[in-house]
Write an enzyme that holds these catalytic residues in place. Structure first.
Site, PDB file in Angstrom:
ATOM      1  N   GLY A  15     -12.275 -14.470 -32.019  1.00  0.00           N
ATOM      2  CA  GLY A  15     -12.146 -13.016 -31.986  1.00  0.00           C
ATOM      3  C   GLY A  15     -13.247 -12.314 -31.206  1.00  0.00           C
ATOM      4  N   ILE A  95       3.625 -18.117 -29.193  1.00  0.00           N
ATOM      5  CA  ILE A  95       4.590 -17.473 -28.304  1.00  0.00           C
ATOM      6  C   ILE A  95       5.462 -16.553 -29.148  1.00  0.00           C
ATOM      7  CG2 ILE A  95       6.605 -17.923 -26.845  1.00  0.00           C
ATOM      8  CD1 ILE A  95       5.118 -20.548 -26.047  1.00  0.00           C
ATOM      9  N   HIS A 112      -5.696 -13.687 -20.522  1.00  0.00           N
ATOM     10  CA  HIS A 112      -5.577 -15.116 -20.236  1.00  0.00           C
ATOM     11  C   HIS A 112      -6.776 -15.551 -19.400  1.00  0.00           C
ATOM     12  CE1 HIS A 112      -3.577 -18.914 -19.587  1.00  0.00           C
ATOM     13  NE2 HIS A 112      -3.901 -18.814 -18.313  1.00  0.00           N
ATOM     14  N   VAL A 147       5.782 -17.658 -20.313  1.00  0.00           N
ATOM     15  CA  VAL A 147       4.426 -17.956 -20.785  1.00  0.00           C
ATOM     16  C   VAL A 147       3.441 -17.490 -19.710  1.00  0.00           C
ATOM     17  CG1 VAL A 147       2.821 -19.786 -21.455  1.00  0.00           C
ATOM     18  CG2 VAL A 147       5.212 -19.913 -22.169  1.00  0.00           C
ATOM     19  N   ASP A 148       2.729 -16.414 -20.002  1.00  0.00           N
ATOM     20  CA  ASP A 148       1.703 -15.867 -19.091  1.00  0.00           C
ATOM     21  C   ASP A 148       2.291 -15.427 -17.757  1.00  0.00           C
ATOM     22  OD1 ASP A 148      -0.269 -16.467 -21.050  1.00  0.00           O
ATOM     23  OD2 ASP A 148      -0.378 -18.526 -20.322  1.00  0.00           O
ATOM     24  N   GLU A 177     -13.932 -11.279 -19.569  1.00  0.00           N
ATOM     25  CA  GLU A 177     -12.825 -10.855 -20.448  1.00  0.00           C
ATOM     26  C   GLU A 177     -13.259  -9.664 -21.294  1.00  0.00           C
ATOM     27  OE1 GLU A 177     -10.702 -13.856 -22.694  1.00  0.00           O
ATOM     28  OE2 GLU A 177     -11.405 -15.430 -21.357  1.00  0.00           O
TER      29      GLU A 177
HETATM   30  C1  GAR Z   1     -10.066 -16.252 -24.692  1.00  0.00           C
HETATM   31  O1  GAR Z   1     -10.676 -16.977 -23.643  1.00  0.00           O
HETATM   32  C2  GAR Z   1      -8.662 -15.849 -24.302  1.00  0.00           C
HETATM   33  O2  GAR Z   1      -8.526 -15.500 -22.960  1.00  0.00           O
HETATM   34  C3  GAR Z   1      -7.902 -17.112 -24.602  1.00  0.00           C
HETATM   35  O3  GAR Z   1      -8.444 -17.579 -25.816  1.00  0.00           O
HETATM   36  C4  GAR Z   1      -9.801 -17.157 -25.903  1.00  0.00           C
HETATM   37  C5  GAR Z   1      -9.978 -16.414 -27.204  1.00  0.00           C
HETATM   38  O4  GAR Z   1     -11.309 -16.107 -27.418  1.00  0.00           O
HETATM   39  N1  GAR Z   1      -6.500 -16.854 -24.727  1.00  0.00           N
HETATM   40  C6  GAR Z   1      -5.566 -17.703 -24.331  1.00  0.00           C
HETATM   41  O5  GAR Z   1      -5.822 -18.803 -23.852  1.00  0.00           O
HETATM   42  C7  GAR Z   1      -4.154 -17.223 -24.542  1.00  0.00           C
HETATM   43  N2  GAR Z   1      -3.226 -18.064 -23.864  1.00  0.00           N
HETATM   44  P1  GAR Z   1     -11.705 -15.074 -28.564  1.00  0.00           P
HETATM   45  O6  GAR Z   1     -10.965 -15.499 -29.833  1.00  0.00           O
HETATM   46  O7  GAR Z   1     -13.203 -15.282 -28.698  1.00  0.00           O
HETATM   47  O8  GAR Z   1     -11.329 -13.698 -28.098  1.00  0.00           O
END
Ligand code: GAR
Length: 219
Positions: A15, A95, A112, A147-148, A177
């Protein structure tokens, strides 16, 4: 003041993206309110983050549901009850069914950790390293049935460096991000996103055309 945009943030793990959204809201840099955090994992650390900031949370353990649609039906009920207007997938590793997508047309976004359309799916930092790309990054996009694959709102680019591992590259990407996801939500809250088919226009943006090169050109 106009009503704050109500967010439903869906998580499965740490999170840290949720945290960056919380921080921007608390700093007054993002006019939105997190109405509900939902995790499909009871032990996700993101739930602790939500709790620390007094944000309502719900655990929907996917193992408790017969199938995807049953999970999504309950997810929809939880989010609608909380009055959610924008669904924000923040490390949510499931998904969503067409049934759920139809309930929030153009109101579900995802982040992503790759420069889409390269490297959709999972383990994408390792895939980027294995392929030998010189740049990777992250993408915020609308969610569609693929997917994405949905229309792209904003991307950030980072270099791949000699000696990178999936972990070091992931950390470099994650830092970006945390900047672009709150920015994308701000665009949404300000009504600046116009979707024309696959192309997303952001109102009031000045274009910049600087090229990036890795390794840098010889001087
Ligand atoms: C992040 O890097 C996000 O982009 C990725 O999971 C991580 C979550 O980090 N999401 C995916 O790969 C979705 N397909 P977080 O829980 O620390 O925000």
């Amino acid at each position: 003041m106009a009503d704050l945009l109500k967010l439903g943030v869906l998580i499965s793990g740490s999170g840290s993206n949720l945290q960056s959204i919380i921080d921007q809201i608390e700093r007054g840099a993002l006019n939105a309110k997190i109405a509900m955090v939902v995790s499909n994992h009871p032990e996700a650390y993101g739930l602790t983050r939500a709790q620390k900031h007094g944000i309502p949370q719900t655990v929907l353990n996917h193992r408790d549901f017969e199938n995807r649609e049953a999970f999504d039906r309950e997810l929809l009920r939880v989010l609608q009850t909380a009055g959610v207007e924008l669904v924000v997938l923040a490390g949510f590793m499931r998904i969503l069914t067409p049934f759920f997508l139809r309930a929030f047309p153009d109101r579900i976004i995802n982040i992503h950790p790759a420069l889409l359309p390269s490297f959709p799916g999972t383990h994408v930092q390792q895939k980027a390293l294995d392929y030998g790309v010189r740049f990777s990054g992250c993408t915020v996009h609308f969610v569609d049935e693929g997917v994405d694959t949905g229309p792209i709102i904003i991307q950030a680019v980072v270099p791949v460096l000699d000696g990178d591992t999936a972990e070091t590259l992931a950390a470099r990407i994650l830092k970006e991000e945390h900047k672009i996801y709150p920015q994308a939500i701000r665009y949404f809250a300000e009504g600046r996103i116009v979707k024309n088919g696959r192309r997303v226009e952001i109102k009031g943006i000045g274009n910049h055309d600087a090229a990036l090169c890795n390794p840098p050109l010889d001087r």
